[in-house]
Design an enzyme around this catalytic site. Sequence first.
Site, short mmCIF file in Angstrom:
data_model
loop_
_atom_site.label_atom_id
_atom_site.label_comp_id
_atom_site.label_asym_id
_atom_site.label_seq_id
_atom_site.Cartn_x
_atom_site.Cartn_y
_atom_site.Cartn_z
N ASP A 64 -8.35 12.97 16.03
CA ASP A 64 -8.12 11.64 16.60
C ASP A 64 -9.29 11.29 17.53
OD1 ASP A 64 -7.25 9.46 18.28
OD2 ASP A 64 -5.20 9.89 17.67
N GLY A 98 -13.29 5.54 9.80
CA GLY A 98 -11.92 5.83 10.20
C GLY A 98 -11.71 7.32 10.09
N ASN A 109 0.87 -1.18 0.00
CA ASN A 109 0.00 0.00 0.00
C ASN A 109 0.90 1.23 0.00
OD1 ASN A 109 -1.81 2.05 0.47
ND2 ASN A 109 -2.88 1.04 2.15
N ARG A 146 -12.07 15.84 6.60
CA ARG A 146 -12.80 16.19 5.38
C ARG A 146 -14.22 16.62 5.71
NH1 ARG A 146 -10.96 10.56 2.79
NH2 ARG A 146 -8.83 11.08 2.20
N GLU A 150 -7.60 -4.62 4.71
CA GLU A 150 -7.38 -4.30 3.30
C GLU A 150 -6.14 -5.01 2.74
OE1 GLU A 150 -9.11 0.21 2.98
OE2 GLU A 150 -7.54 -0.19 4.46
N GLU A 210 -14.44 0.05 14.61
CA GLU A 210 -14.02 -1.13 15.36
C GLU A 210 -13.80 -0.86 16.84
OE1 GLU A 210 -10.52 -2.65 13.45
OE2 GLU A 210 -11.50 -2.79 11.48
N ASN A 211 -13.43 0.38 17.17
CA ASN A 211 -12.94 0.64 18.54
C ASN A 211 -13.63 1.76 19.29
OD1 ASN A 211 -10.66 -1.30 18.32
ND2 ASN A 211 -9.97 0.12 16.73
N ARG A 226 -2.13 -1.88 -3.85
CA ARG A 226 -3.36 -1.09 -3.73
C ARG A 226 -3.25 0.11 -4.64
NH1 ARG A 226 -4.63 3.46 -0.06
NH2 ARG A 226 -6.87 3.80 -0.06
N HIS A 283 -17.72 2.10 7.25
CA HIS A 283 -16.26 2.15 7.39
C HIS A 283 -15.94 3.49 8.03
CE1 HIS A 283 -12.01 1.48 5.87
NE2 HIS A 283 -12.00 2.78 6.11
N ARG A 318 -9.68 9.14 19.74
CA ARG A 318 -9.31 8.89 21.14
C ARG A 318 -9.30 10.20 21.93
NH1 ARG A 318 -4.09 5.53 19.41
NH2 ARG A 318 -4.13 7.30 17.96
N LYS A 348 3.48 0.95 2.96
CA LYS A 348 3.17 -0.07 3.96
C LYS A 348 3.22 -1.44 3.29
CE LYS A 348 0.09 3.13 6.38
NZ LYS A 348 -1.31 3.41 6.79
#
Length: 402
Positions: free
Chosen positions: A276, A204, A7, A235, A382, A328-329, A88, A202, A278, A14
């Site tokens: 973020d 994120g 990626n 965004r 992914e 997810e978190n 990707r 999704h 968190r 990555k």
Amino acid sequence: MKLLSINAGSSTLKFRLYEMPEEKILTKGAFECIGTENGEYTIRVGDKKIHKEAQLDDHNDAVRILLEELVSNHIVTNLNEIEAVGHRIVHGGNKYSKSVEITRRVLKEIESISDLAPLHNPAAINGVRAFMEAIPNASMVACFDTAFHQTIEDADYLYPIPYEWYIKYDVRKYGFHGLSHKFITEKMTSILKKKPNLIICHIGNGASISAIKEGVCIDTSMGFTPNAGIMMGTRCGDIDYSIINYIMKKEERNLEWVDHKLNKDSGLQGITGMNDLRDIDRAYYANDQKVLLAITMYTNKIVDYIAKYFVKLGGKVDAICFTAGGGENDDIIRKETIQKLYPLGISIDEDKNKETIVRKGCEGIISDENSSIPVYVLATDEELMIARDTYEIINQKKTINE
């Protein structure tokens, strides 16, 4: 078969090295700050995580160092062990509805649509070329983030703008995060033992929602660019386009400045000064008023799309799925979203929601037994989707040649 999943971003690369079809991760890591004076990379060798600074003038340097590390750390004996590399590619335009082996023609076509993804496609192409040169015997496969959404009908992917813009310049909805939406669709197909109707969220730093009918995407929230759809980390998502001209005049700025603001300084960042989740969650518990406002706005946007896709699927939804870092978190975002879906008969088990954190190894259903639609929290992957697509293409090629 040893297979690299790659990626490449504008200044990053990555990677994961898999043993396929076992899907065993042999190593993984990332190169950061490519093209700057502060290049660095990490690679996992066994239980150890190695971090080094390096001169990374371009993606060729990253690829060279990566392959050197694989050999020097005895992860592979020689580079010929790597039979395939899956890449990707963010944008496949309207040319590609599935992953394909990369030929010279394919590479030229990807280059020809680079203006649709000027930050991402050129970097990916650089990565492809670097690997082609370094391990010429390995097969290369392009896995497009737009491909999964190519099943959307024209009435849903066209914009109400002059039709000639579509004919001349390919202006239409493309959708993104397709590798993630495809992965979750396949995961739910396995869980439910059927081709399901799904609404996939999704969530994120970038976020998109898709409607899946009988295992096929029929709509998605992102559009011509990843800036469309719901409010995101930085965004803006869907806004009235007239704001652009208005702010340009008021601020006496050019289009590039406004574009940067809408992509990098908007969304949660624009309202709270943070992106973020968190940090935002901590401020939420501290009753920060801007954060409370932002979360209300954020979850309202998510609910708008879920409700829209519920209707589009004729009210026949097998599951709502939350995935990606936030999905997810982040139990707060999930709770605030699901509570607003009560008119559809959807209800949450708050204890399960708090316990279901993917980074802690827990995924599953967070709706209660009375909910009209089960709500799942699932890990997406992914890189594994890239590896699977690549393996399937190369394995089919081997079978044909035999």
